[in-house]
Design a protein around this motif. Structure first.
Motif, short mmCIF file in Angstrom:
data_model
loop_
_atom_site.label_atom_id
_atom_site.label_comp_id
_atom_site.label_asym_id
_atom_site.label_seq_id
_atom_site.Cartn_x
_atom_site.Cartn_y
_atom_site.Cartn_z
N VAL A 196 7.90 -11.65 -6.27
CA VAL A 196 7.61 -12.39 -7.01
C VAL A 196 8.17 -12.66 -8.45
CG1 VAL A 196 5.16 -12.02 -6.44
CG2 VAL A 196 6.21 -10.71 -8.11
N HIS A 197 9.27 -11.77 -8.34
CA HIS A 197 10.24 -11.71 -9.56
C HIS A 197 11.49 -11.24 -9.15
CE1 HIS A 197 11.90 -10.33 -13.26
NE2 HIS A 197 11.30 -11.53 -13.99
N ARG A 198 12.55 -11.21 -9.67
CA ARG A 198 14.02 -10.74 -9.30
C ARG A 198 13.88 -9.21 -9.44
NH1 ARG A 198 18.26 -12.10 -14.13
NH2 ARG A 198 17.10 -10.86 -15.77
N SER A 199 13.11 -8.84 -10.20
CA SER A 199 12.93 -7.40 -10.10
C SER A 199 11.83 -6.76 -9.44
CB SER A 199 12.96 -6.84 -11.75
OG SER A 199 14.00 -7.25 -12.43
N PHE A 200 10.80 -7.55 -8.90
CA PHE A 200 9.75 -7.05 -8.22
C PHE A 200 9.19 -7.64 -6.96
CE2 PHE A 200 9.14 -6.02 -12.70
CZ PHE A 200 8.56 -4.96 -12.81
N ILE A 201 9.10 -6.69 -5.69
CA ILE A 201 8.31 -7.33 -4.82
C ILE A 201 6.94 -6.65 -4.63
CG2 ILE A 201 8.62 -7.07 -2.32
CD1 ILE A 201 11.58 -6.83 -2.25
N VAL A 202 5.88 -7.29 -4.27
CA VAL A 202 4.57 -6.78 -4.01
C VAL A 202 4.08 -6.73 -2.82
CG1 VAL A 202 4.12 -7.59 -6.65
CG2 VAL A 202 3.56 -8.91 -4.93
N ASN A 203 3.09 -5.82 -2.52
CA ASN A 203 2.25 -5.79 -1.08
C ASN A 203 1.23 -6.63 -1.32
OD1 ASN A 203 0.82 -5.41 1.00
ND2 ASN A 203 1.06 -3.12 0.74
N VAL A 204 1.17 -8.14 -0.66
CA VAL A 204 0.36 -8.82 -1.06
C VAL A 204 -1.22 -8.24 -0.66
CG1 VAL A 204 -0.66 -11.28 -0.22
CG2 VAL A 204 1.90 -10.76 -0.30
N GLU A 205 -1.32 -7.54 0.27
CA GLU A 205 -2.67 -6.96 0.64
C GLU A 205 -3.18 -5.89 -0.50
OE1 GLU A 205 -2.28 -5.31 4.41
OE2 GLU A 205 -2.25 -7.24 5.78
N GLN A 206 -2.22 -5.58 -1.41
CA GLN A 206 -2.71 -4.65 -2.47
C GLN A 206 -2.83 -5.58 -3.82
OE1 GLN A 206 -3.60 -1.78 -1.98
NE2 GLN A 206 -2.67 -1.18 -0.05
N ARG A 214 0.43 -13.13 -13.98
CA ARG A 214 0.75 -11.58 -13.96
C ARG A 214 -0.07 -10.94 -13.12
NH1 ARG A 214 1.00 -9.28 -20.06
NH2 ARG A 214 -1.03 -9.86 -19.68
N ILE A 215 0.70 -10.32 -12.15
CA ILE A 215 -0.22 -9.30 -11.23
C ILE A 215 -0.31 -7.80 -11.81
CG2 ILE A 215 -0.22 -7.98 -8.72
CD1 ILE A 215 1.82 -10.29 -8.05
N VAL A 216 -1.69 -7.46 -11.73
CA VAL A 216 -2.00 -6.39 -12.58
C VAL A 216 -2.27 -5.09 -11.50
CG1 VAL A 216 -3.75 -5.21 -14.18
CG2 VAL A 216 -3.11 -7.66 -13.93
N PHE A 217 -1.58 -4.05 -11.47
CA PHE A 217 -1.61 -2.74 -11.01
C PHE A 217 -1.94 -1.63 -11.91
CE2 PHE A 217 0.87 -4.96 -7.78
CZ PHE A 217 0.28 -4.73 -6.63
N GLY A 218 -3.22 -1.52 -12.28
CA GLY A 218 -3.85 -0.51 -13.25
C GLY A 218 -3.03 -1.16 -14.64
N ILE A 222 2.89 -7.12 -13.80
CA ILE A 222 4.19 -7.68 -12.86
C ILE A 222 4.45 -9.22 -13.18
CG2 ILE A 222 5.45 -8.00 -10.45
CD1 ILE A 222 4.17 -5.43 -9.91
N PRO A 223 5.43 -9.86 -13.55
CA PRO A 223 5.43 -11.09 -14.01
C PRO A 223 5.58 -12.06 -12.59
CG PRO A 223 7.38 -10.23 -14.60
CD PRO A 223 6.60 -9.00 -14.04
N ILE A 224 5.01 -13.18 -12.49
CA ILE A 224 5.32 -13.99 -11.30
C ILE A 224 6.29 -15.21 -11.96
CG2 ILE A 224 4.27 -15.43 -9.65
CD1 ILE A 224 1.56 -13.96 -10.04
N ASN A 231 4.58 -21.03 -3.81
CA ASN A 231 4.58 -20.41 -2.58
C ASN A 231 3.71 -19.06 -2.69
OD1 ASN A 231 6.17 -22.50 -1.43
ND2 ASN A 231 8.21 -21.21 -1.85
N PHE A 232 3.71 -18.46 -3.83
CA PHE A 232 2.90 -17.15 -3.78
C PHE A 232 1.46 -17.44 -3.65
CE2 PHE A 232 1.06 -13.65 -6.37
CZ PHE A 232 1.15 -12.63 -5.38
N ASN A 233 1.04 -18.56 -4.32
CA ASN A 233 -0.41 -18.96 -4.43
C ASN A 233 -0.60 -19.45 -2.90
OD1 ASN A 233 -0.50 -18.35 -7.11
ND2 ASN A 233 -0.40 -20.63 -7.49
#
Length: 242
Positions: A196-206, A214-218, A222-224, A231-233
Motif C-alpha cells: 500500500v506504500h513504498r514502506s509497507f505491505i499489509v495482509n489484506v485479510e487482517q 490510512r490502515i489502522v492496526f491498533g 499505515i498510509p495508503i 487497486n487496493f479498494n
C-alpha cells in the motif's frame, strides 16, 4: 518419511575436511556425497551426483565460497564455515542457512545441521502445500537463526532499507530479516498481501479499519499511497464502504 540430506564438504584445509567428515558421520540424517579442497572440484562432484547441502569454506584460493555460492541453483543450500566471524553477514547476503566460525565443536555443527533438516523437512514433506497453491508459511533468517512465519498471522511488513520488520499477531516484537521490500513482495501471495506504500505491505485479510486513507492496526497508522488506492479498494471489494 525420514529425511536424508546429501552433503558435500568444500574446504582447502585438510584438517577441516577431516573434522567435518567425522561430524557428518555422527549425524544420522546427513549422508556424505564427498569432500573437496576447492570450489572447482565441488563443481565436478555436483555435475555427477545430487547434492542438497554444502558445508562451504568462505576463504579459498581461486574461487571463494561466497563467489561459488552465487552460482548455485536454489535447491542447493549452504552452511558456510569460516575462521573469520566478520564474513558471517556476507554469507547471509547470499542466502546461506547458517555459518560456523572455526574452530567449532560438534554441538555447534549439529545446531547448524538441524537448521538444514528443518528447511528440507518443510520443502520435501509429502504433506507440504503443493507448488500450484500459495505457501502458508515462510522461513526467514532472523539474526543467526531461521524462524518460521505463518502468513495468516502477519499483520503488516515495514521496510528498513536492506531489512524488513514483519509484525505478527500474538508476537510482542517484529521478526527482523535482511531482505529488500521488493524481494519480500515477490515471496508473498499477491491475492492476500498488498503493498500500500513504498514502506509497507499489509495482509489484506487482517485489515479491519481504514480511516482517512490510512490502515489502522491498533496504534499504528499505515498510509495508503494515492497511486495504489484504486487497486487496493478493488482488492478489498465490498468489505468496506470507502
Amino acid at each position: 518419511m525420514a529425511i536424508s540430506i546429501n552433503c558435500l564438504i568444500v574446504d582447502d584445509e585438510p584438517l577441516a575436511l577431516d573434522l567435518i567428515e567425522s561430524y557428518v558421520a555422527k549425524t544420522p540424517f546427513l549422508k556424505l556425497a564427498g569432500k573437496c579442497s576447492s570450489a572447482f572440484q565441488a563443481m565436478e562432484v555436483m555435475a555427477a551426483q545430487e547434492v542438497d547441502l554444502l558445508f562451504l569454506d568462505i576463504q579459498m584460493p581461486g574461487l571463494t565460497g561466497v563467489e561459488f555460492s552465487k552460482s548455485l541453483n536454489g535447491s542447493v543450500r549452504v552452511i558456510f564455515t569460516t575462521a573469520f566471524s566478520e564474513f558471517a553477514l556476507e554469507g547471509f547476503k547470499v542466502d546461506a542457512l547458517d555459518y560456523l566460525v572455526k574452530p567449532f565443536n560438534y554441538a555447534e555443527f549439529v545446531r547448524a545441521a538441524n537448521k538444514a533438516l528443518t528447511w528440507f523437512s518443510l520443502s520435501k514433506s509429502p504433506h507440504s502445500v503443493p507448488d500450484n497453491l500459495p505457501s502458508q508459511s515462510m522461513m526467514v533468517k532472523a539474526g543467526s537463526k531461521l524462524e518460521r512465519v505463518d502468513l495468516k498471522d502477519v499483520l503488516y511488513i515495514e521496510s528498513m532499507g536492506d531489512y524488513v520488520k514483519i509484525f505478527c499477531k500474538e508476537k510482542e516484537h517484529p521478526v527482523i530479516t535482511q531482505m529488500t521490500m521488493k524481494s519480500m513482495e515477490e515471496k508473498l501471495p499477491d491475492k492476500k498481501f498488498f503493498r500500500v506504500h513504498r514502506s509497507f505491505i499489509v495482509n489484506v485479510e487482517q485489515v479491519q479499519v481504514i480511516e482517512r486513507n490510512r490502515i489502522v492496526f491498533g496504534k499504528v497508522y499505515i498510509p495508503i499511497s494515492e497511486s495504489v488506492r484504486e487497486n487496493f479498494n478493488k482488492l478489498l471489494g465490498d468489505r468496506f464502504l470507502m
